[in-house]
Write an enzyme that holds these catalytic residues in place. Structure first.
Site, PDB file in Angstrom:
ATOM      1  N   TRP A  89      49.801  38.398  37.608  1.00 37.95           N
ATOM      2  CA  TRP A  89      48.977  38.318  36.393  1.00 37.95           C
ATOM      3  C   TRP A  89      49.630  37.424  35.364  1.00 37.95           C
ATOM      4  CZ3 TRP A  89      44.425  39.297  37.733  1.00 37.95           C
ATOM      5  CH2 TRP A  89      44.109  40.354  38.581  1.00 37.95           C
ATOM      6  N   ASP A 146      50.405  41.478  27.707  1.00 40.18           N
ATOM      7  CA  ASP A 146      49.340  42.069  28.527  1.00 40.18           C
ATOM      8  C   ASP A 146      49.818  43.461  28.940  1.00 40.18           C
ATOM      9  OD1 ASP A 146      47.611  42.874  30.540  1.00 40.18           O
ATOM     10  OD2 ASP A 146      47.835  41.071  31.763  1.00 40.18           O
ATOM     11  N   LYS A 172      42.339  50.142  33.991  1.00 40.66           N
ATOM     12  CA  LYS A 172      43.523  50.684  34.651  1.00 40.66           C
ATOM     13  C   LYS A 172      43.844  52.066  34.102  1.00 40.66           C
ATOM     14  CE  LYS A 172      43.705  46.741  36.681  1.00 40.66           C
ATOM     15  NZ  LYS A 172      44.444  45.545  36.340  1.00 40.66           N
TER      16      LYS A 172
HETATM   17  C1  LIG Z   1      44.148  44.123  36.483  1.00 38.22           C
HETATM   18  C2  LIG Z   1      44.996  43.290  35.611  1.00 38.22           C
HETATM   19  C3  LIG Z   1      44.520  42.086  35.053  1.00 38.22           C
HETATM   20  C4  LIG Z   1      43.159  41.529  35.367  1.00 38.22           C
HETATM   21  O1  LIG Z   1      42.165  42.309  34.792  1.00 38.22           O
HETATM   22  P1  LIG Z   1      40.643  41.894  34.835  1.00 38.22           P
HETATM   23  O2  LIG Z   1      40.043  42.811  33.829  1.00 38.22           O
HETATM   24  O3  LIG Z   1      40.160  42.118  36.229  1.00 38.22           O
HETATM   25  O4  LIG Z   1      40.529  40.473  34.425  1.00 38.22           O
HETATM   26  C5  LIG Z   1      45.364  41.399  34.217  1.00 38.22           C
HETATM   27  N1  LIG Z   1      46.593  41.845  33.923  1.00 38.22           N
HETATM   28  C6  LIG Z   1      47.077  42.989  34.446  1.00 38.22           C
HETATM   29  C7  LIG Z   1      48.451  43.426  34.093  1.00 38.22           C
HETATM   30  C8  LIG Z   1      46.290  43.738  35.303  1.00 38.22           C
HETATM   31  O5  LIG Z   1      46.779  44.872  35.821  1.00 38.22           O
END
Ligand SMILES: *Cc1c(COP(=O)(O)O)cnc(C)c1O
Length: 360
Positions: free
Chosen positions: A101, A171, A195
């Site tokens: 990511w 993030d 998540k």
């Molecule tokens: C799942 C995830 C993403 C991507 O998320 P989307 O909503 O599918 O774009 C980005 N960063 C992390 C850390 C993730 O776990």
């Protein structure tokens, strides 16, 4: 079939209590005679939903008044572009690449300016967090970017990087609300909610007010400017209304559990059960450096791909689902987010013990 223990990395388990409440309110939300899905986002009832959700999130995280909370769409991945478009005032930023990511964010940023990779753990398949205590932060960098919990690899920063005065952008998709945070240390904290908080379709951005300006990359679409959404209190256009409503319920649930300090304790306890077992097991082993272990995502392997596949198949049949590791790394991964009860982790470890006896 009843409810299973769902170890999916995302979309992921939600508190059963929240799902039941939502089910009860499905046909008639709070005397409105309609579902939240059917309601105008400009209605009084909805205004109360989104305002309460924001207030509860602010309380949970202790978000200072000089930060805006934005409920946006496009997932976490859309932020990979929005962040450089809005924040690269000097056209340059530093990235720490600790997984897929972070790497995707770094690659996307290259489209909009100069993105520097100032540290990486790719040399050992992202199985650790690099030393971030004395990084070569670029003089002109507008921000330093991290992915705080690496969902696929199961690592987490235990200390934030020394950004040498630059803004930190993080993030937190897969560790959102899993433990207390000091919001003041960041310029931007963001995450997709699927998540650890709610249904896919909502991304929450917590951003310091002075970073929200009209001075963005030329050509930035209206919908991709933080200012558009900040000025309109996340109601510039129709927001992901139902998703925000569920997030709001999860915030109430978290408050009832005792807030983020209590969640941290619970998450520590849950993760310890699994990690302790991995450390003593003769069959299974964890794949990341102990000091960098995530409380949320726990990857492990047997060292034999066929046995891994057998484990995934048999665990599924035992009601322990979605334990297959990410398609790029193989093995297994147990995601044990806030809403995974301790009984789920205990059931997993009991199953692993039994599998070990049968297959060693
Ligand atoms: C799942 C995830 C993403 C991507 O998320 P989307 O909503 O599918 O774009 C980005 N960063 C992390 C850390 C993730 O776990």
């Amino acid at each position: 079939m009843g409810r299973v223990y769902n170890f999916s990395a995302g979309p992921a388990v939600l508190p059963e209590e929240v799902l039941r409440e939502a089910a009860e309110e499905m046909l008639d939300y709070n005397g409105t005679g309609m579902s939240v899905m059917e309601m105008s986002h400009r209605s009084k009832a909805y205004k109360e939903i989104i305002e309460t959700a924001e207030a509860d999130l602010r309380e949970l995280m202790g978000i200072p008044d000089n930060y805006k909370v934005l409920f946006l769409q496009g997932g976490a991945s859309q932020q990979f572009a929005m962040i450089p478009m809005n924040l690269m005032k000097n056209g340059e930023a530093d990235y720490i690449v600790t997984g897929q990511w972070a790497k995707k964010a770094y690659q996307e940023a290259q489209k909009y300016g100069k993105a520097n990779k100032i540290a990486s753990s790719e040399d050992k398949t992202f199985s650790y967090i690099p030393d971030v205590s004395d990084l070569p932060v670029s003089e002109n960098a507008d921000y330093v970017y991290i992915c705080e919990n690496n969902t696929i690899y199961g690592t987490k920063y235990k200390e934030l990087p020394d950004t040498k005065g630059k803004i930190l952008v993080s993030d937190v998709s897969s560790c959102f609300l899993s433990e207390p945070v000091e919001v003041e240390k960041y310029g931007v904290i963001y995450g997709g909610v699927q998540k650890n908080i709610g249904p896919a379709g909502v991304v929450i951005v917590i951003i310091r007010e002075d970073l929200i300006t009209e001075d963005v990359l030329e050509g930035t679409p209206t919908m991709l400017k933080y200012k558009t959404h900040a000025d309109a209190e996340s109601l510039y256009n129709t927001p992901p209304a139902y998703g925000i409503y569920i997030c709001g319920k999860v915030f109430k649930w978290l408050k009832k559990q005792g807030g983020l300090e209590a969640m941290k304790k619970y998450n520590d306890k849950k993760a310890k059960i699994l990690y302790d077992f991995l450390d003593e097991s003769k069959l299974f082993k964890g794949t990341v450096e102990k000091k960098d272990r995530s409380l949320m995502n726990v990857p492990f392997v047997t060292g034999d791909e066929e046995l891994d596949a057998k484990f995934v198949k048999e665990s599924q049949a035992a009601g322990l689902v979605n334990l297959k590791g990410h398609r790029t790394v193989g093995g297994m991964r147990a995601s044990i987010y806030n809403a995974m009860p301790i009984e789920g982790v205990e059931a997993l470890v009991a199953f692993m013990r039994k599998f070990e006896e049968e297959n060693l």
